[in-house]
Design an enzyme around this catalytic site. Sequence first.
Site, PDB file in Angstrom:
ATOM      1  CB  CYS A   1      -2.679   5.333  -6.573  1.00 53.34           C
ATOM      2  SG  CYS A   1      -1.183   4.749  -7.412  1.00 53.34           S
TER       3      CYS A   1
ATOM      4  CG  LEU B   1       7.101   4.153  -4.736  1.00 54.81           C
ATOM      5  CD1 LEU B   1       6.548   2.864  -5.299  1.00 54.81           C
ATOM      6  CD2 LEU B   1       6.013   4.925  -3.999  1.00 54.81           C
TER       7      LEU B   1
ATOM      8  CG  HIS C   1      -4.701   1.917  -5.675  1.00 54.88           C
ATOM      9  ND1 HIS C   1      -5.053   1.974  -6.997  1.00 54.88           N
ATOM     10  CD2 HIS C   1      -3.355   2.035  -5.626  1.00 54.88           C
ATOM     11  CE1 HIS C   1      -3.956   2.127  -7.719  1.00 54.88           C
ATOM     12  NE2 HIS C   1      -2.915   2.169  -6.909  1.00 54.88           N
TER      13      HIS C   1
ATOM     14  N   GLY D   1      -1.432  -0.586  -4.577  1.00 50.46           N
ATOM     15  CA  GLY D   1      -0.192   0.117  -4.870  1.00 50.46           C
ATOM     16  C   GLY D   1       0.952  -0.843  -5.132  1.00 50.46           C
TER      17      GLY D   1
ATOM     18  N   PRO E   1       2.013  -5.398  -3.951  1.00 51.26           N
ATOM     19  CG  PRO E   1       2.872  -7.317  -4.963  1.00 51.26           C
ATOM     20  CD  PRO E   1       2.919  -5.820  -5.037  1.00 51.26           C
TER      21      PRO E   1
ATOM     22  CB  SER F   1      -2.056   5.661 -11.525  1.00 46.88           C
ATOM     23  OG  SER F   1      -1.939   6.777 -10.668  1.00 46.88           O
TER      24      SER F   1
END
Length: 240
Positions: free
Chosen positions: A37, A130, A166, A168, A170, A201
């Site tokens: 991202c 993640l 950005h 990614g 919330p 991204s």
Amino acid sequence: ITVSCTHASAPGLERPIFTQTAVRPSVDRWNLGFMGCSGGLAAMRLVHHASGRGRGGLIVACELSSLHFQYTDNLDQLTANVLFADGAAAMTITPQRSAVRVVDCRCATLPEYAGQMVWFADDHGLRLDLSQDLPDTIAAHVPPVVAQFLADNGTSSEAIEHWLVHPGGPQILDSVEHSLALPTDALRLSRSVLKRYGNMSSPTIFFILREFLETRMDGSCVAMAFGPGLTVELVLLDIR
């Protein structure tokens, strides 16, 4: 400069650019791959450094996340399936004066937390891991990174009028908002783009920047994105 982390081919995105546009095939060519991202802002940093030598550049970011949709019960991958989307954007940066000026760019890496954001290829396409700790890591480490970046440019968070982060996800936006003590509506454009387009991204930050510029607001602005590494990309803009 072409940017993507969802496909790997040679030639890549530059082929239609050279064959279907007015871009001369003699220009310098760079491909930023798998910077996640943060790739769009990383490309801005590359052009900004070149602009000091009187050079500009075209950035084309394109992500096809749907190519890597996976059928699984793995929570991380289900999150990626729901969150990520296809998207593309382009930007030109020139050394000529304009209403939008890139003041400075910076990349900060937190290698000890690299395992919290991993994007890799397996037998069924790209997979995303993640960590559930990622929002807390960002909340703990982004404020000093931002403070040092702004101090080096003679300013501070309190003096920044606009924040383009950005989205990614919330929770990432919540972590940035709370850790930097931003006003409750400071990230409204980031949340709006995420709601309407998803996380595309690398192009996503350009969607947010476009919508911000269309509001015709001016002042100092920080754009921020996160990528594997764990990486924080920052761009300071002055808009008049």
